[in-house]
Design an enzyme around this catalytic site. Structure first.
Site: not given
Length: 184
Positions: A99, A141-142, A145
């Protein structure tokens, strides 16, 4: 414009992002800045909280993979506004993740093999994509966030966990002067 990144320890990275209600020139500029920032830092995806903006938007520049596992990069960034994931595969795959907000560290994370994502583009058009493999991993993953979740929250415990935790603490201390809390 290349923006400053938020790093591990920033409160912005742990906050749930707010939905974008209108696509303004500021949102378009944010997406462009995020793409430039992602490319400058050699990333494959970047979420708005990683540049200090707690809004539901991320960019990605990978379209797929070849049969040999090489990445196929986009000619233009893909922009995902207010993404919603569905059709999440029950088949989990272990893969290495890193990341931009946690520089220098990588860990193994189990993620579903495939997903469907529905989002809005910069023209205000809703679109749906079915993704598999690494592109699906990037989107998950994004999207994490946008919910205040980091890959380290989902990782398999590294063999040398103490060393990993020590490295995280060094990142927190090193980038402490870069921490912003734009919601305050």
């Amino acid at each position: 414009m290349i923006r400053e990144l938020e790093y591990y320890g920033s409160p912005t990275l742990r906050r749930k992002a707010e939905a974008i209600l209108e696509i303004t020139d500021e949102i378009r500029q944010l997406a462009q800045d995020m793409y430039e920032t992602m490319v400058a830092h050699k990333g494959v995806g970047l979420a708005a909280p990683q540049v200090g903006e707690s809004v539901s938007l991320f960019v990605m520049c990978v379209e797929g993979e070849t049969e040999d596992g090489d990445l196929i990069f986009c000619d233009f960034p893909k922009v995902y506004i207010n993404p919603v994931l569905s059709n999440v595969s029950e088949d989990l795959v272990l893969g290495r993740e890193g990341c931009l907000s946690i520089p220098g560290l990588r860990a193994d994370v189990y993620r579903p093999r495939s997903i469907t994502v529905k989002a809005i583009n910069l023209d205000g058009q809703e679109f749906t994509e079915h993704l598999e493999g690494f592109p699906a991993r990037i989107v998950m993953h994004e999207n994490d966030h946008l919910n205040g979740i980091l890959y380290i929250d989902k990782m398999e415990e590294p063999k040398d966990y103490k060393k990993f935790k020590s490295a995280l603490e060094k990142i927190r201390r090193r980038y402490n002067n870069h921490i912003t809390d734009k919601a305050s």
